[in-house]
Motif scaffolding. Structure first.
Motif, PDB file in Angstrom:
ATOM      1  N   ARG A 208       1.009  -0.912   0.074  1.00  0.00           N
ATOM      2  CA  ARG A 208      -0.320  -0.111  -0.034  1.00  0.00           C
ATOM      3  C   ARG A 208       1.069   1.375  -0.052  1.00  0.00           C
ATOM      4  O   ARG A 208       0.700   2.130  -0.285  1.00  0.00           O
ATOM      5  CB  ARG A 208      -0.978   0.272   0.837  1.00  0.00           C
ATOM      6  CG  ARG A 208      -1.383   1.433   1.639  1.00  0.00           C
ATOM      7  CD  ARG A 208      -2.368   1.851   0.542  1.00  0.00           C
ATOM      8  NE  ARG A 208      -3.151   2.690   0.476  1.00  0.00           N
ATOM      9  CZ  ARG A 208      -2.904   4.235   0.465  1.00  0.00           C
ATOM     10  NH1 ARG A 208      -1.861   4.683  -0.390  1.00  0.00           N
ATOM     11  NH2 ARG A 208      -3.659   4.896   0.746  1.00  0.00           N
ATOM     12  N   TYR A 209       1.621   1.578   0.700  1.00  0.00           N
ATOM     13  CA  TYR A 209       2.514   2.708   0.849  1.00  0.00           C
ATOM     14  C   TYR A 209       4.122   3.165   0.088  1.00  0.00           C
ATOM     15  O   TYR A 209       4.768   3.421   0.632  1.00  0.00           O
ATOM     16  CB  TYR A 209       3.140   2.769   2.475  1.00  0.00           C
ATOM     17  CG  TYR A 209       1.281   3.381   3.314  1.00  0.00           C
ATOM     18  CD1 TYR A 209       1.142   4.470   3.081  1.00  0.00           C
ATOM     19  CD2 TYR A 209       0.504   1.765   4.232  1.00  0.00           C
ATOM     20  CE1 TYR A 209       0.047   4.948   3.868  1.00  0.00           C
ATOM     21  CE2 TYR A 209      -0.412   2.687   4.871  1.00  0.00           C
ATOM     22  CZ  TYR A 209      -0.888   3.536   4.332  1.00  0.00           C
ATOM     23  OH  TYR A 209      -2.477   3.769   5.646  1.00  0.00           O
ATOM     24  N   THR A 211       7.187   0.545   0.743  1.00  0.00           N
ATOM     25  CA  THR A 211       7.418   0.753   1.863  1.00  0.00           C
ATOM     26  C   THR A 211       8.305   0.278   1.751  1.00  0.00           C
ATOM     27  O   THR A 211       8.162  -1.872   1.822  1.00  0.00           O
ATOM     28  CB  THR A 211       7.438   1.757   2.817  1.00  0.00           C
ATOM     29  OG1 THR A 211       8.117   1.840   4.198  1.00  0.00           O
ATOM     30  CG2 THR A 211       6.502   0.803   3.703  1.00  0.00           C
TER      31      THR A 211
END
Length: 222
Positions: A208-209, A211
């Motif tokens: 989602r991010y 990262t």
């Protein structure tokens, strides 16, 4: 810190190779294990190229690696885990066995934890090798971060679970070679049922991010 001879079963995979790199860098003798001794030696050569030819890293087939070590990390995919551990059980008996395995599934909605009849991969290992001392640890570390990092992963903690306190302390000390601080005692072995599928949450956060998330525990006394 005590020096160990550490076998990494599954050491040709990304996470296993990354863990082996850090252990070798900290001065432990490391034996990469694989179904193919040739592939294991290729991974060992990659680590020697990163750390320096003076480090004690070699590659053997899985059984040879286990027999050469006093501590064994199992870092393999869940598919085939039971068959592999059962085959290695005679060699694993009496050793410290560190289960890093995450039983996960993947579909269009992302990663998710699988139901495990024994409760967790770590508990399955303990059932298959009752004479081994099994500890669960290193589940949540990013394989990419492990391989790329030139310094400890200071933003992460290693959670350690097991039924033998002395064994957990040994593994917590090994964790300091990865994060720069000892691992955190997370409780008894059955709590691997919560730790292993938590990796799916981190994978979905990463997706989602965009990262490399990790687990960090606050409030622990120095």
């Amino acid at each position: 810190m005590d020096s160990h001879t550490i076998a990494v079963v599954g050491g040709t995979g990304p996470q296993g190779k990354g863990l082996a790199l850090h252990f070798a860098r900290a001065g432990h003798k490391v034996v990469i294990g694989s179904r193919s001794a040739g592939r294991a030696e290729e991974a060992a050569a990659e680590i020697r190229a990163r750390v320096g030819s003076a480090v004690d890293v070699l590659g053997l087939d899985n059984r040879g690696a286990v027999e050469a070590a006093d501590a064994v990390l199992i870092v393999v995919p869940w598919d085939g885990h039971e068959e592999l551990v059962a085959a290695l059980a005679p060699a694993l008996a009496g050793k410290l066995v560190i289960s890093c395995v995450n039983p996960l599934g993947f579909d269009k909605r992302g990663a998710y934890g699988l139901d495990v009849e024994d409760g967790s991969a770590a508990e399955q290992t303990q059932r298959l090798v009752p004479d081994a001392v099994v500890v669960g640890a290193f589940h949540h570390l990013s394989a990419v971060s492990l391989w790329e990092a030139e310094a400890p992963l200071g933003h992460e903690d290693v959670l350690v679970v097991g039924d033998d306190r002395d064994a957990k302390e040994k593994v917590a000390a090994l964790a300091a070679t990865i994060t720069g601080r000892p691992g955190i005692d997370g409780g008894v072995l059955r709590l691997a049922r919560q730790l292993e599928p938590l990796t799916a949450v981190l994978i979905n956060i990463n997706r989602r991010y965009k990262t490399r998330s990790g687990v960090s525990v606050s409030g622990i006394p120095a």
